[in-house]
Design a protein around this motif. Structure first.
Motif, PDB file in Angstrom:
ATOM      1  N   ILE A  35       0.849  -1.195   0.000  1.00  0.00           N
ATOM      2  CA  ILE A  35       0.000   0.000   0.000  1.00  0.00           C
ATOM      3  C   ILE A  35       0.881   1.239   0.000  1.00  0.00           C
ATOM      4  CG2 ILE A  35      -1.856   1.223   1.204  1.00  0.00           C
ATOM      5  CD1 ILE A  35      -2.517  -1.376   2.616  1.00  0.00           C
ATOM      6  N   ALA A  36       0.556   2.197  -0.875  1.00  0.00           N
ATOM      7  CA  ALA A  36       1.330   3.442  -0.920  1.00  0.00           C
ATOM      8  C   ALA A  36       0.880   4.337   0.226  1.00  0.00           C
ATOM      9  CB  ALA A  36       1.113   4.139  -2.263  1.00  0.00           C
ATOM     10  N   ILE A  37       1.785   4.605   1.149  1.00  0.00           N
ATOM     11  CA  ILE A  37       1.462   5.418   2.327  1.00  0.00           C
ATOM     12  C   ILE A  37       2.476   6.549   2.443  1.00  0.00           C
ATOM     13  CG2 ILE A  37       1.231   5.429   4.838  1.00  0.00           C
ATOM     14  CD1 ILE A  37       0.394   2.557   4.715  1.00  0.00           C
ATOM     15  N   ASP A  38       1.974   7.739   2.607  1.00  0.00           N
ATOM     16  CA  ASP A  38       2.854   8.875   2.819  1.00  0.00           C
ATOM     17  C   ASP A  38       3.595   8.690   4.144  1.00  0.00           C
ATOM     18  OD1 ASP A  38       3.732  11.740   2.432  1.00  0.00           O
ATOM     19  OD2 ASP A  38       2.641  11.915   4.330  1.00  0.00           O
ATOM     20  N   PRO A  39       4.936   8.694   4.137  1.00  0.00           N
ATOM     21  CA  PRO A  39       5.690   8.384   5.366  1.00  0.00           C
ATOM     22  C   PRO A  39       5.456   9.381   6.497  1.00  0.00           C
ATOM     23  CG  PRO A  39       7.151   9.136   3.610  1.00  0.00           C
ATOM     24  CD  PRO A  39       5.822   8.883   2.988  1.00  0.00           C
ATOM     25  N   TYR A  40       5.269  10.666   6.155  1.00  0.00           N
ATOM     26  CA  TYR A  40       5.046  11.654   7.210  1.00  0.00           C
ATOM     27  C   TYR A  40       3.696  11.428   7.883  1.00  0.00           C
ATOM     28  CZ  TYR A  40       4.441  16.130   9.588  1.00  0.00           C
ATOM     29  OH  TYR A  40       4.220  17.101  10.538  1.00  0.00           O
ATOM     30  N   ALA A  86      -1.346   2.419   9.834  1.00  0.00           N
ATOM     31  CA  ALA A  86      -1.397   2.566   8.378  1.00  0.00           C
ATOM     32  C   ALA A  86      -2.811   2.900   7.914  1.00  0.00           C
ATOM     33  CB  ALA A  86      -0.897   1.296   7.709  1.00  0.00           C
ATOM     34  N   ARG A  87      -3.798   2.227   8.508  1.00  0.00           N
ATOM     35  CA  ARG A  87      -5.190   2.511   8.126  1.00  0.00           C
ATOM     36  C   ARG A  87      -5.555   3.956   8.445  1.00  0.00           C
ATOM     37  NH1 ARG A  87      -6.058  -2.858  10.046  1.00  0.00           N
ATOM     38  NH2 ARG A  87      -6.572  -2.077  12.122  1.00  0.00           N
ATOM     39  N   MET A 128       7.897  19.359   2.187  1.00  0.00           N
ATOM     40  CA  MET A 128       6.660  19.258   1.402  1.00  0.00           C
ATOM     41  C   MET A 128       5.490  18.798   2.283  1.00  0.00           C
ATOM     42  SD  MET A 128       8.176  17.550  -2.102  1.00  0.00           S
ATOM     43  CE  MET A 128       6.523  17.276  -2.764  1.00  0.00           C
ATOM     44  N   ALA A 129       5.768  17.843   3.182  1.00  0.00           N
ATOM     45  CA  ALA A 129       4.716  17.344   4.072  1.00  0.00           C
ATOM     46  C   ALA A 129       4.272  18.427   5.049  1.00  0.00           C
ATOM     47  CB  ALA A 129       5.225  16.122   4.832  1.00  0.00           C
ATOM     48  N   ILE A 130       5.228  19.187   5.560  1.00  0.00           N
ATOM     49  CA  ILE A 130       4.904  20.289   6.484  1.00  0.00           C
ATOM     50  C   ILE A 130       4.088  21.355   5.762  1.00  0.00           C
ATOM     51  CG2 ILE A 130       5.881  22.193   7.805  1.00  0.00           C
ATOM     52  CD1 ILE A 130       6.239  19.672   9.303  1.00  0.00           C
ATOM     53  N   LYS A 190       4.817   6.077  19.465  1.00  0.00           N
ATOM     54  CA  LYS A 190       6.032   5.424  18.972  1.00  0.00           C
ATOM     55  C   LYS A 190       6.138   5.654  17.473  1.00  0.00           C
ATOM     56  CE  LYS A 190       5.710   1.453  22.150  1.00  0.00           C
ATOM     57  NZ  LYS A 190       5.584  -0.031  22.183  1.00  0.00           N
ATOM     58  N   PRO A 191       7.360   5.672  16.919  1.00  0.00           N
ATOM     59  CA  PRO A 191       7.508   5.737  15.461  1.00  0.00           C
ATOM     60  C   PRO A 191       7.132   4.398  14.852  1.00  0.00           C
ATOM     61  CG  PRO A 191       9.657   5.483  16.496  1.00  0.00           C
ATOM     62  CD  PRO A 191       8.670   5.696  17.616  1.00  0.00           C
ATOM     63  N   PRO A 192       6.831   4.370  13.551  1.00  0.00           N
ATOM     64  CA  PRO A 192       6.411   3.119  12.898  1.00  0.00           C
ATOM     65  C   PRO A 192       7.383   1.962  13.084  1.00  0.00           C
ATOM     66  CG  PRO A 192       6.013   4.987  11.456  1.00  0.00           C
ATOM     67  CD  PRO A 192       6.772   5.522  12.635  1.00  0.00           C
ATOM     68  N   ALA A 193       8.677   2.252  13.075  1.00  0.00           N
ATOM     69  CA  ALA A 193       9.677   1.185  13.180  1.00  0.00           C
ATOM     70  C   ALA A 193       9.595   0.435  14.505  1.00  0.00           C
ATOM     71  CB  ALA A 193      11.076   1.763  13.003  1.00  0.00           C
TER      72      ALA A 193
END
Length: 282
Positions: free
Chosen positions: A7-12, A38-39, A100-102, A24-27
């Motif tokens: 699934i294409a997910i914007d990382p920010y 992710a949802r 760009m995300a900001i 927590k961060p995703p990792a």
């Protein structure tokens, strides 16, 4: 990330959702937690795209200064540039993608503020109805402003072993017996609580809010009085009662600004939700 690799997910947006849901961060998330983050990220990103494609977004301009200020706030959460860069890499970001995300986030927030400005103003009649139908919200118990000095107990460090910590707090107690007006200065210099930077000021509390040991000591003190040594699970404390706020029932006049703020914010959120729902139908 395997659970959502297809699934294409914007990382920010994923990072923001992860921190919002689990702090927590995703990792650092477990598989099911990552799916949930992710949802939410996908849902938020789709909403953002609809907002940015709306007529209301057409006239919104975000300046470089606004983006720079927002980026600086994000950067300030990290101790060094190296730590900041490492965090970006771990979350699939670089400086340009983050910018760009900001920018996108700033524009979405500005559009939502623009929409919420359409919300009706709260009337005095509505405020009066709220006040009289929620009397429990305006009956305030006795509250006390409190400062403290904390010496922690940690057997891993010799200076913070129980005996050493107790000796240190006793020495501070003796200094305060001679010069009680030095409480703020001693807190700033010796307290091992973050409140040391505020002279040990914890805040204003009703009975039953703090550690039971501190609570009992605090509510036995007179104004400006300093109690004896108090031990809790985190260490030893010296407690000062700075101010006593007697129990009271707020008048409508005193309660009005807070009621207006609460109700106006509710109207703003409802206005935003209705507008977003309209975008979804379109």
């Amino acid at each position: 990330m395997n659970a959502i690799a297809d699934i294409a997910i914007d990382p920010y947006t994923l990072l923001r959702s992860s921190l919002s849901l689990f702090r927590k961060p995703p990792a650092d998330l477990e598989r099911e937690q990552l799916k949930q983050a992710a949802r939410q990220a996908l849902n938020e990103y789709q909403i953002e795209l609809r907002v940015l494609s709306s007529n209301e977004a057409a006239g919104v301009i975000i300046t470089s200064e606004e983006v720079d200020a927002a980026l600086l706030e994000v950067r300030s959460r990290f101790g060094s540039d190296e730590e900041f860069e490492t965090a970006l890499q771990l979350n699939g970001l670089d400086a340009e993608r983050l910018r760009m995300a900001i920018y996108r986030e700033c524009k979405v927030n500005t559009v939502l503020d623009k929409v919420s400005a359409r919300a009706p103003k709260v009337s005095d009649v509505e405020i009066g109805i709220y006040y009289h139908t929620h009397p429990e919200k305006f009956n305030l118990p006795e509250r006390r402003a409190v400062r403290h000095i904390l010496i922690t107990v940690n057997p891993d460090f010799a200076e913070n072993g129980r005996d050493s910590a107790l000796q240190r707090i006793r020495e501070l107690q003796q200094k305060l017996w001679r010069k009680p007006h030095k409480f703020e200065d001693l807190a700033l210099k010796y307290s091992e609580c973050p409140t040391a930077l505020q002279g040990g000021m914890l805040g204003v509390f009703a009975k039953g809010t703090l550690y039971p040991e501190i609570d009992e000591a605090l509510f036995a003190l007179k104004k400006n009085e300093i109690g004896g040594i108090v031990e809790t699970e985190i260490g030893f404390h010296l407690v000062q009662c700075v101010e006593i706020h007697k129990a009271e029932t707020l008048s409508l006049q005193k309660a009005t600004p807070k009621i207006r703020q609460i109700m106006q914010e509710r109207y703003r959120r409802n206005c935003q939700r209705s507008w977003l729902a309209g975008l979804s139908r379109e």
